[in-house]
Design an enzyme around this catalytic site. Sequence first.
Site, PDB file in Angstrom:
ATOM      1  N   ASP A  63       0.844  -1.189   0.000  1.00 54.61           N
ATOM      2  CA  ASP A  63       0.000   0.000   0.000  1.00 54.61           C
ATOM      3  C   ASP A  63       0.878   1.237   0.000  1.00 54.61           C
ATOM      4  O   ASP A  63       2.081   1.167   0.274  1.00 54.61           O
ATOM      5  CB  ASP A  63      -0.906   0.018   1.241  1.00 54.61           C
ATOM      6  CG  ASP A  63      -2.033  -1.000   1.140  1.00 54.61           C
ATOM      7  OD1 ASP A  63      -2.402  -1.339   0.006  1.00 54.61           O
ATOM      8  OD2 ASP A  63      -2.514  -1.456   2.185  1.00 54.61           O
TER       9      ASP A  63
ATOM     10  N   ASP B 175      -4.710  -3.105   4.874  1.00 52.24           N
ATOM     11  CA  ASP B 175      -5.218  -2.592   6.147  1.00 52.24           C
ATOM     12  C   ASP B 175      -6.735  -2.587   6.233  1.00 52.24           C
ATOM     13  O   ASP B 175      -7.298  -2.494   7.315  1.00 52.24           O
ATOM     14  CB  ASP B 175      -4.697  -1.172   6.404  1.00 52.24           C
ATOM     15  CG  ASP B 175      -5.001  -0.226   5.251  1.00 52.24           C
ATOM     16  OD1 ASP B 175      -5.791  -0.613   4.356  1.00 52.24           O
ATOM     17  OD2 ASP B 175      -4.464   0.889   5.231  1.00 52.24           O
TER      18      ASP B 175
ATOM     19  N   ASP C 293      -9.433  -5.820   1.999  1.00 52.58           N
ATOM     20  CA  ASP C 293      -8.126  -6.392   1.633  1.00 52.58           C
ATOM     21  C   ASP C 293      -7.989  -7.841   2.093  1.00 52.58           C
ATOM     22  O   ASP C 293      -7.027  -8.521   1.736  1.00 52.58           O
ATOM     23  CB  ASP C 293      -6.989  -5.570   2.261  1.00 52.58           C
ATOM     24  CG  ASP C 293      -6.836  -4.213   1.606  1.00 52.58           C
ATOM     25  OD1 ASP C 293      -7.102  -4.128   0.397  1.00 52.58           O
ATOM     26  OD2 ASP C 293      -6.460  -3.250   2.293  1.00 52.58           O
TER      27      ASP C 293
END
Length: 1218
Positions: A595, A903, A907
């Site tokens: 990310d 997070d 996901d």
Amino acid sequence: MVLNIFPFLCCFTVLGLCFLAWLLYAAAAWWTSAVVMYPLAAQSTTVPIPHSEDMDVQAEGMDVADVSKFCKSMGLVIGMNVGCLQFKSNSFDKVLTRIEIYMFLFGIMIYILHRVILSSTCSSIRTSSTCSSIRTRDMVSLILYWIPNTCAPLVAIPMITFCIPIGGAAKITILIIGYIVLVATNFRQLRSDVMRLFLQTPSAPTGEYGVGQEDLLSISRQHDFSLLQQLGGVAGLCEKLKTDSKKGITGNDEDILARKNAFGSNAYPRKKPRSFWTFLWEASQDLTLVILIIAAAASLALGIKSEGIKQGWYDGEALLLLSFLLYSVISLSLETEQLDEFLSFVLTTAVCDYQQSLQFQSLNEEKRNIHMEVYRGGRRIEISIFDIVVGDIIPLKIGDQVPADGVLVAGHSLAIDESSMTGESKIVHKNSKSPFLMSGCKVSDGYGTMLVTAVGINTEWGLLMASISEDTGEETPLQVRLNGLATFIGVVGLTVAFVVLVVLLARYLSGHTKFADGTPAFKAHKTTASKAIDGVIKIVTIAVTIVLVAVPEGLPLAVKVTLAYSMRKMMRDKALVRRLSACETMGSATTICSDKTGTLTLNEMTVVEAYANGKKVERPTDVSLLSPTLSSMLMEGVVQNTTGSVFVPDAGGEEEVSGSPTEKAILHWGLKLGMKFDVERLKSSIIHAYPFNSEKKRGGVVVKAADESVRVHWKGAAEIVLALCNHYIDENDCVQPLHEQKMHFFRKSIKEMAAGSLRCVAIAFRSVEPENVPTNEERLAEWVLPENDLVLLAIVGIKDPCRPGVKDAVQLCTSAGVKVRMVTGDNLQTAKAIALECGILASDADASEPNLIEGKTFRALSEERRQEIAEKISVMGRSSPNDKLLLVKALKKRGHVVAVTGDGTNDAPALHEADIGLSMGIQGTEVAKESSDIIILDDNFSSVVKVVRWGRSLYANIQKFIQFQLTVIVAALIINVVAAFSTGDVPLNAVQLLWISLVMDTLGALALATEPPTDYLMHRPPVGRREPLITNIMWRNLLIQAVYQVTVLLILNFRGLSILHLEHEPSTRAYKIKNTVVFNAFVFCQLFNEFKARKPDQLNVFEGVVKNPLFIGIVGVTLVMQIVIVEFLGKLTSTVRLSWKLWLVCIAIGFVSWPLAVIGKLIPVPDTPLSRLFKRKIPRRRRAQGHEADKADGSSSDCTIEGEVQLTSVLVVQPLSA
């Protein structure tokens, strides 16, 4: 005669009275604790039973037979003591003196047993609120706690005192002092208990609260909606629990303590883990240990039989002693600041398993210790889930775990996944008609606040968790492979030992085995049966020594030690391992999909640019630059369309903003514009909400103002929200159509901000006719918020700088052969700017498709095309969680070992699908953490790289130990087998080989398995998961060292007498000196070999050795122990003292292996593993034989050749693709 009988009558009288009194008391205590109190505690509606040894005593109760025996022995001792003190005749002096000694010991035993067993049971009852009233509980406390704490010393003190052989006055003085100490140590606690019992006013079961625990349990467990309504609904329940529905409880220590005393704490009793003795029992069933014990017993019997009891016990005793050392507790723990690198390790199977179990328990505790936000005193603070109490107001959002049972206070589109409790994979929507929330469930959508009504053991989740235990028996793939390797080597060793046994027996029985003087050891019909049995036992012992060397007990131990060491060190590096297999898999990772926000950036966001009124605002925090209408609508949208909050301290001071980083940045911006959060919130109320969705990249709310007007506010990704807008407010407060020219201006502004690595967020609204808004709660929950024809209010650019050190970490991954890919939901231009700053993209030339791609573009490709493109992707912008999942699947199909960071709740599929799922500990939701393998506690990409280093270090350390141990096994096996075949005897006896086994298995595992990771590991490509454990480099090093050791030591064994100039010594002594030199040289070879094993493919084996003090310490301890064994323990190990010259010879033999190793490392080896080379040659040979056969009968066919070619390709390619 009557006078002599009187003391015995006194004895029996006192015995009977004491026995009866103590039996009644013990029975009452047992009945109260086991029959009454524990069932009450199990159904407790207040404080849960704390997990401790006390709980186990309550659960199991006290066995009546044990109580009876205890009371009988105690009464007997007391009665005998009293009778003996009254009449002590001279004829009984000697007997009574001994009895007094026993009574003294019994007195200590009685005091300890009574105080520990009975008082611990009563103490646990005393500390738990399991009675129907406080006064009743304190009465039971006073009786069951103070009786054993006073009666036991009252009895034990005089009994111990009068057993001391001193005068009567001195005894009375000691007795008085003992009672004074007893009263002094217990007076304060007794006084507080009495005061609480008699001076405390009676109160309700739940103290000063207006609702009982029974009602709360009925609400939370039975979902009794009618009872909730009788209590005044959620508002009435808040009032009875003294909770503000918006500000929460006061949160001071007295309030929290009172709530815990009344309703319990948010914890539950845990099942008692397996004890050390359980692991020791499992370890004692090991085959090698059984063989050792049998060999020790046989050696002990043979030695005693042949040499007598004084001399013959040495060999057997030494075997038993070293066997015990191998499988008992030998741990090292140095908890000092200077030596904190020394960890508590174990050298045996039992202790290692036990320590690993404790390690997993501590990690499980860390995993359970979830932190959540609560409202206390109006402030939104983060606390541990264990600190939550009844009455707390808790905000919930997507991905959170419901921490306790409760009811919904307010919520918008709140949906709960209750599958963990009900077993049904059905999402349940919560509203005022269905407000009940169960602990342990996950929030799948929406947000809201809840009121806690039950915690800990009073929840269904607490009862469920109290009834299960953690499984710490997970075996990683590497452990499975090493167990298989150890089993294979053990089978080979057993086979060799059996062959040696057969050969030696044949030599012995045929008369070919001879003594030192040349006479045969066995003569048919002449040698007695006793001597024949002695000879056979010696041969069996030789076979056992071979087994001892061949069974590599240290391989599984090395993995356990390395895993425990790595997990603890990774914890210090901010990585919490949830699944063991991830430790080793991370070392094989070939790509990391990371990310952006919070991982590559600092997650410290600030609004630095703003566009409003159709133009750029030069000073974004100056409200005077905004038109009044726009400013009013903007404040309303910022305040209502947020999951964050602002707390203003009553005493003044700076406002405290909470929420996600993006929410906090926008709220801070609003505060700088002069926004009053609480005031603005009171101007309107939220009717319905659409939570932010990572798929649509936006979220909205419907608000109703004081003038009954209704508006919808939207906030989200700038280009997406902008595309939904048809109007904007100009600087004259007029709503203007958003024509193409102005649309182009805003789009250009977004691109410019994104190019400057800013996150762009747009804020818009629209009015809705009140009659179009559903009034029914069910219809409102299904109502889709209008999102067309919006009026643009503002576009802001939020700065989130890169983390320091991220660029170096990315470059380190690149040099290690690990490709870093950025997968973000941000604008493609923002992602590009951050990627260039972090080094993921080398230059602007790389910023083109397919290196730089949007999620929707990748999503639209076919599966085959996605696999081709995935290999080249470096940055994916505007990606959804499903896009991340598609990328992971494509990369895995291309043969990559994929690590993914995530997070969010969405996901979870990608984290689960990846080879290694890495969730974020700060911003990550509980759903994401549950789906991950490792939790990055600081959300830092540098910590991800550290995990890669530890994964590679784990694999490298195991390989080091394998090389070291196989060298020892091969050398010792060949030396003993050759010597046994040649002379019928072995130079290394069982005790010596057992010490060598301890050095190479246990100490070697500790020394080599705890090597810290080095930068060198990050300058070589990843190790494939199916790569052979023993590489070509290891084979080269192993064979060179083994050949050297075997050659030198066999020469010493056969020609040692002449080489060492021992011809003039007596034959027996010369033989022992020669064997001692062989043994000593062999150990020194292993000590020097340990250094070489540290760096299998590097010339400088001393690099970084000072950074591992444990390695130096183990080598030093081994050296000292070897000197002690040779010089002082000769009888145990069958060695003799050596002169300083022979010590130098042994050291020189070990030292020569160092330059030999350096020369050996200059020899090149093929990159292809030997196993694959063999797999290639075997099919070719078979194919050649097939061709010859076809030519011979003239029936060669193309189809046969094609089939064999396909077979060859499969055999060659399969390991690579795996």
